[in-house]
Enzyme design. Sequence first.
Site, PDB file in Angstrom:
ATOM      1  N   GLY A 145       0.777  -1.233   0.000  1.00 33.56           N
ATOM      2  CA  GLY A 145       0.000   0.000   0.000  1.00 33.56           C
ATOM      3  C   GLY A 145       0.805   1.278   0.000  1.00 33.56           C
ATOM      4  N   SER A 146       2.031   1.259  -0.577  1.00 32.80           N
ATOM      5  CA  SER A 146       2.779   2.531  -0.609  1.00 32.80           C
ATOM      6  C   SER A 146       2.112   3.524  -1.563  1.00 32.80           C
ATOM      7  CB  SER A 146       4.241   2.303  -0.992  1.00 32.80           C
ATOM      8  OG  SER A 146       4.382   1.899  -2.320  1.00 32.80           O
ATOM      9  N   MET A 155      -4.251  -7.372  -6.932  1.00 32.61           N
ATOM     10  CA  MET A 155      -3.723  -8.510  -7.697  1.00 32.61           C
ATOM     11  C   MET A 155      -4.842  -9.410  -8.236  1.00 32.61           C
ATOM     12  SD  MET A 155      -0.616  -7.732  -7.501  1.00 32.61           S
ATOM     13  CE  MET A 155       0.329  -9.163  -7.993  1.00 32.61           C
ATOM     14  N   LEU A 200      -7.914  -9.725 -11.602  1.00 31.43           N
ATOM     15  CA  LEU A 200      -8.544  -9.165 -12.801  1.00 31.43           C
ATOM     16  C   LEU A 200      -9.934  -8.654 -12.435  1.00 31.43           C
ATOM     17  CD1 LEU A 200      -7.702 -11.714 -15.647  1.00 31.43           C
ATOM     18  CD2 LEU A 200      -6.820  -9.394 -15.379  1.00 31.43           C
ATOM     19  N   ASN A 248      -5.466   1.855 -13.212  1.00 29.56           N
ATOM     20  CA  ASN A 248      -4.450   1.009 -12.578  1.00 29.56           C
ATOM     21  C   ASN A 248      -3.071   1.630 -12.797  1.00 29.56           C
ATOM     22  OD1 ASN A 248      -3.354  -1.363 -11.342  1.00 29.56           O
ATOM     23  ND2 ASN A 248      -2.827  -2.140 -13.371  1.00 29.56           N
ATOM     24  N   HIS A 308       1.016   0.357 -13.223  1.00 21.94           N
ATOM     25  CA  HIS A 308       1.805  -0.842 -13.475  1.00 21.94           C
ATOM     26  C   HIS A 308       3.277  -0.444 -13.607  1.00 21.94           C
ATOM     27  CE1 HIS A 308       2.536  -4.932 -14.802  1.00 21.94           C
ATOM     28  NE2 HIS A 308       3.352  -4.415 -15.710  1.00 21.94           N
TER      29      HIS A 308
END
Length: 192
Positions: free
Chosen positions: A11-12, A89, A91, A106, A108
């Site tokens: 959760g950073s 993590m 879908l 999101n 990535h």
Amino acid sequence: MKVAIFASGTGSNAEALIRAAAEKELGGEVALVLSDKRDAKVLEKAKAHGVPAYAFVPKTFASKAEYEAEVVRLLEASHVQLVVLAGYMRLVGPTLLDAYEGRIVNIHPSLLPEFPGLDAVGQALEAGVKQTGVTVHYVDAGMDTGPVIAQEAVEIHDEETCESLTAKIQRVEHVLYPRCVKQLLEDVRGSQ
Ligand code: GRF
């Protein structure tokens, strides 16, 4: 404007977004943090900042659709306008995608479409490339496949390790994601 953060782990990024909101730099409020894991560290971080934190464990529901329907009920009851995935993590399925069409994003740790999926940092090191980076994108039904919103490159040096590269990428993420979410909230506000 209200956002929900979904996260499965440390959760950073969630914390960077919560801090930005507290400093009035997000243009909105973090209404809640939701995790699919009961013991995720992100839940403690959210509570420490006074943000409501929920753990909904998918395998305790009869189906993914029922899990997501419960999630959507919570989001709607909390008047959430934007869903921000930060290390979630899982879908996203049609129940949630339909309810929040075009309003799920999101982050990535690669320059998509390079290195989608798990361990993007390890994939980049393994490939021997000289740069990787961070992508913020809209979420669709695929794995890290939705339209790109923003990207920022990170150089990979010869002596780079997984730890050093992860740290560099996260420094970029913690600035880029709040900036993107701010812009997205302005867009949602403008479309209302
Ligand atoms: C981040 O690197 C993000 O890009 C990826 O998952 C990681 C989550 O890290 N989707 P954290 O839990 O926010 O520290």
